[in-house]
Design an enzyme around this catalytic site. Structure first.
Site, PDB file in Angstrom:
ATOM      1  N   GLY A  18       0.866  -1.186   0.000  1.00 35.90           N
ATOM      2  CA  GLY A  18       0.000   0.000   0.000  1.00 35.90           C
ATOM      3  C   GLY A  18       0.884   1.212   0.000  1.00 35.90           C
ATOM      4  CB  SER A  22       5.375   2.657   3.791  1.00 36.86           C
ATOM      5  OG  SER A  22       6.077   3.581   2.999  1.00 36.86           O
ATOM      6  CB  CYS A  27       5.182  -3.810  -1.452  1.00 40.77           C
ATOM      7  SG  CYS A  27       5.627  -2.574  -2.667  1.00 40.77           S
ATOM      8  NE  ARG A  85       8.026   5.345   0.822  1.00 39.00           N
ATOM      9  CZ  ARG A  85       7.300   6.452   0.780  1.00 39.00           C
ATOM     10  NH1 ARG A  85       7.729   7.563   1.319  1.00 39.00           N
ATOM     11  NH2 ARG A  85       6.115   6.446   0.174  1.00 39.00           N
ATOM     12  CB  ILE A 127       2.840  -2.238  -7.542  1.00 40.04           C
ATOM     13  CG1 ILE A 127       2.248  -3.418  -8.313  1.00 40.04           C
ATOM     14  CG2 ILE A 127       1.987  -0.983  -7.763  1.00 40.04           C
ATOM     15  CD1 ILE A 127       0.890  -3.872  -7.820  1.00 40.04           C
ATOM     16  CG  HIS A 129       2.451  -6.449  -4.360  1.00 40.36           C
ATOM     17  ND1 HIS A 129       1.657  -6.014  -3.329  1.00 40.36           N
ATOM     18  CD2 HIS A 129       3.144  -5.370  -4.769  1.00 40.36           C
ATOM     19  CE1 HIS A 129       1.855  -4.725  -3.121  1.00 40.36           C
ATOM     20  NE2 HIS A 129       2.751  -4.301  -3.981  1.00 40.36           N
ATOM     21  CD  GLU A 135       0.075  -9.020  -2.153  1.00 36.83           C
ATOM     22  OE1 GLU A 135       1.170  -9.623  -2.082  1.00 36.83           O
ATOM     23  OE2 GLU A 135      -0.019  -7.785  -2.205  1.00 36.83           O
TER      24      GLU A 135
HETATM   25  N1  GLN Z   1       5.507   3.007  -2.881  1.00 34.44           N
HETATM   26  C1  GLN Z   1       4.899   2.484  -1.703  1.00 34.44           C
HETATM   27  C2  GLN Z   1       5.544   3.027  -0.443  1.00 34.44           C
HETATM   28  O1  GLN Z   1       6.580   3.585  -0.490  1.00 34.44           O
HETATM   29  C3  GLN Z   1       4.945   0.975  -1.685  1.00 34.44           C
HETATM   30  C4  GLN Z   1       4.194   0.427  -2.867  1.00 34.44           C
HETATM   31  C5  GLN Z   1       3.490  -0.871  -2.608  1.00 34.44           C
HETATM   32  O2  GLN Z   1       3.299  -1.296  -1.466  1.00 34.44           O
HETATM   33  N2  GLN Z   1       3.024  -1.476  -3.672  1.00 34.44           N
HETATM   34  O3  GLN Z   1       5.015   2.890   0.613  1.00 34.44           O
END
Ligand code: GLN
Length: 187
Positions: free
Chosen positions: A47, A49, A79, A105, A132, A168, A170
């Site tokens: 998601g 962070s 992620c 990140r 992603i 990911h 999942e």
């Molecule tokens: N870019 C998101 C972050 O820095 C991580 C992306 C992801 O969880 N798919 O939190």
């Protein structure tokens, strides 16, 4: 065995589907009182962070969850979940900071950061990897061990009862990483 899935934001529902396929009992952590239930392992999903760190703090979940990881409760971060567990975060701030990894990140660039590949993951096998806007692990130190690399960058690691992937698992059909985590929890 019951797994708690942090469900504040991001791709938590997909982890539940994976656990269903593997026949593992699970529930969602959305607020402090959800921690009254007992669980044997916990998943931190992908998601954003920064958003998750803020929600964890605002909902008073950070400290109790941190305590449990330090006590050895198995944790699996994907992620953004990986970023939450890292001790050093380039382009962000540490959250639980329980894992001896330095992460970057949005390491592949914000726009071009989504891609698919297949690579070997130690102890798991060759698996599909969907990235992603992903981080990667710039360095493992202390007790952390690299489990997988893509293009020379570390994308999975383990330290004791903590497992992280920059991709990911999942989001693909392959259940191998989740099975590996469940074996960790059983062990
Ligand atoms: N870019 C998101 C972050 O820095 C991580 C992306 C992801 O969880 N798919 O939190």
């Amino acid at each position: 065995m019951r797994i708690a899935i942090l469900a504040l934001q991001g791709a938590f529902a997909e982890h539940a589907v994976m656990l269903d396929r593997l026949g593992a009992d699970h529930f969602e952590i959305r607020q402090r009182r959800d921690l009254e239930r007992s669980f044997d392992g916990r998943i931190l999903p992908g998601g954003e962070s920064t958003t998750m760190r803020k929600l964890l703090t605002d909902l008073d979940l950070l400290e109790p969850l941190h305590r449990r990881i330090q006590a050895g409760l198995p944790a699996f971060g994907t992620c953004a979940g990986l970023i939450l567990l890292a001790k050093a975060v380039e382009g962000g701030a540490p959250c639980f900071a329980t894992m001896d990894i330095a992460v970057k990140r949005n390491a592949y660039g914000r726009q071009l950061g989504s891609f698919y590949t297949e690579a070997d993951c130690k102890g798991v096998g060759t698996i599909p990897m969907t990235f992603i806007r992903a981080p990667y692990i710039e360095a493992v130190f202390g007790n952390a061990e690299s489990l997988a690399e893509v293009d020379g960058n570390i994308v999975a690691a383990r330290q004791g009862n903590q497992l992280v992937t920059a991709f990911h698992p999942e989001l693909n059909e392959n259940e191998a990483v989740h099975r590996y985590f469940l074996d960790m929890v059983k062990g």
